[in-house]
Write a protein that holds these residues in place. Sequence first.
Motif, PDB file in Angstrom:
ATOM      1  N   GLY A 179      59.590  -1.756 -23.668  1.00 16.11           N
ATOM      2  CA  GLY A 179      59.108  -2.384 -22.190  1.00 16.11           C
ATOM      3  C   GLY A 179      59.928  -3.513 -21.966  1.00 16.11           C
ATOM      4  O   GLY A 179      61.231  -3.601 -22.399  1.00 16.11           O
ATOM      5  N   SER A 180      59.387  -4.332 -20.997  1.00 17.17           N
ATOM      6  CA  SER A 180      59.908  -5.719 -20.749  1.00 17.17           C
ATOM      7  C   SER A 180      59.925  -6.651 -21.690  1.00 17.17           C
ATOM      8  O   SER A 180      58.812  -7.033 -22.357  1.00 17.17           O
ATOM      9  CB  SER A 180      59.699  -5.858 -19.495  1.00 17.17           C
ATOM     10  OG  SER A 180      59.899  -4.992 -18.489  1.00 17.17           O
ATOM     11  N   ALA A 181      60.989  -7.598 -21.567  1.00 21.80           N
ATOM     12  CA  ALA A 181      60.904  -8.771 -22.416  1.00 21.80           C
ATOM     13  C   ALA A 181      61.922  -9.736 -21.848  1.00 21.80           C
ATOM     14  O   ALA A 181      62.605  -9.390 -20.687  1.00 21.80           O
ATOM     15  CB  ALA A 181      61.025  -8.601 -23.936  1.00 21.80           C
ATOM     16  N   TRP A 182      62.103 -11.038 -22.547  1.00 17.15           N
ATOM     17  CA  TRP A 182      63.170 -11.904 -21.936  1.00 17.15           C
ATOM     18  C   TRP A 182      64.105 -12.513 -23.029  1.00 17.15           C
ATOM     19  O   TRP A 182      63.247 -12.616 -24.117  1.00 17.15           O
ATOM     20  CB  TRP A 182      62.412 -13.051 -21.022  1.00 17.15           C
ATOM     21  CG  TRP A 182      61.725 -12.720 -19.766  1.00 17.15           C
ATOM     22  CD1 TRP A 182      62.402 -12.786 -18.704  1.00 17.15           C
ATOM     23  CD2 TRP A 182      60.494 -11.840 -19.839  1.00 17.15           C
ATOM     24  NE1 TRP A 182      61.619 -12.151 -17.675  1.00 17.15           N
ATOM     25  CE2 TRP A 182      60.474 -11.791 -18.348  1.00 17.15           C
ATOM     26  CE3 TRP A 182      59.453 -11.583 -20.618  1.00 17.15           C
ATOM     27  CZ2 TRP A 182      59.374 -11.079 -17.644  1.00 17.15           C
ATOM     28  CZ3 TRP A 182      58.333 -10.898 -20.072  1.00 17.15           C
ATOM     29  CH2 TRP A 182      58.288 -10.679 -18.680  1.00 17.15           C
ATOM     30  N   VAL A 228      64.954  -8.382 -19.771  1.00 18.11           N
ATOM     31  CA  VAL A 228      65.543  -7.244 -20.305  1.00 18.11           C
ATOM     32  C   VAL A 228      64.794  -5.974 -20.748  1.00 18.11           C
ATOM     33  O   VAL A 228      63.409  -6.315 -20.611  1.00 18.11           O
ATOM     34  CB  VAL A 228      66.419  -7.493 -21.791  1.00 18.11           C
ATOM     35  CG1 VAL A 228      67.461  -8.518 -21.721  1.00 18.11           C
ATOM     36  CG2 VAL A 228      65.215  -8.028 -22.714  1.00 18.11           C
ATOM     37  N   THR A 229      65.191  -4.759 -20.807  1.00 17.46           N
ATOM     38  CA  THR A 229      64.295  -3.863 -21.180  1.00 17.46           C
ATOM     39  C   THR A 229      64.603  -3.452 -22.904  1.00 17.46           C
ATOM     40  O   THR A 229      65.798  -3.635 -22.882  1.00 17.46           O
ATOM     41  CB  THR A 229      64.520  -2.304 -20.388  1.00 17.46           C
ATOM     42  OG1 THR A 229      65.738  -1.950 -20.461  1.00 17.46           O
ATOM     43  CG2 THR A 229      63.884  -2.716 -18.811  1.00 17.46           C
ATOM     44  N   ALA A 269      55.632 -10.759 -22.801  1.00 15.80           N
ATOM     45  CA  ALA A 269      54.776 -11.075 -21.711  1.00 15.80           C
ATOM     46  C   ALA A 269      53.830 -12.002 -22.170  1.00 15.80           C
ATOM     47  O   ALA A 269      52.944 -12.812 -21.194  1.00 15.80           O
ATOM     48  CB  ALA A 269      54.400  -9.651 -21.166  1.00 15.80           C
ATOM     49  N   ASP A 270      53.246 -11.955 -23.602  1.00 21.83           N
ATOM     50  CA  ASP A 270      52.311 -12.551 -24.075  1.00 21.83           C
ATOM     51  C   ASP A 270      52.778 -14.106 -24.695  1.00 21.83           C
ATOM     52  O   ASP A 270      52.164 -15.120 -25.284  1.00 21.83           O
ATOM     53  CB  ASP A 270      51.515 -12.070 -25.159  1.00 21.83           C
ATOM     54  CG  ASP A 270      52.265 -11.622 -26.182  1.00 21.83           C
ATOM     55  OD1 ASP A 270      53.346 -12.150 -26.201  1.00 21.83           O
ATOM     56  OD2 ASP A 270      51.717 -10.999 -27.141  1.00 21.83           O
TER      57      ASP A 270
END
Length: 99
Positions: free
Chosen positions: A9-12, A27-28, A68-69
């Motif tokens: 999934g997505s993250a940064w 980023v994925t 995301a959390d």
Amino acid sequence: MGGVDAYRGSAWLDWWTNSSLRFSTEVTVVISTSEAGWEATGRLVEDDDLQGFEILRDLDPLFSLRFADDSTIPVTVFSLDNNGAGFTLREYRDEPEDD
């Protein structure tokens, strides 16, 4: 990763110079469990972030992988692919790793 075998999934990736200056790029990522703990690969979502990402990675490859959390994991970025947008990650450790 609490019993989860994989995350996709997505993250940064965040790179901090001090409390007021931060570089952040989406980023994925694909994170999977391994005997050593976990393995991860990723790719920048925005190609426009590539130049800044490469410069900062060369200065210091330590980033925070943020989800995301808002949970984070300190990671070291390795193995940029030929165009720089793809990479592998390892959890950051203060002690040198035995290779």
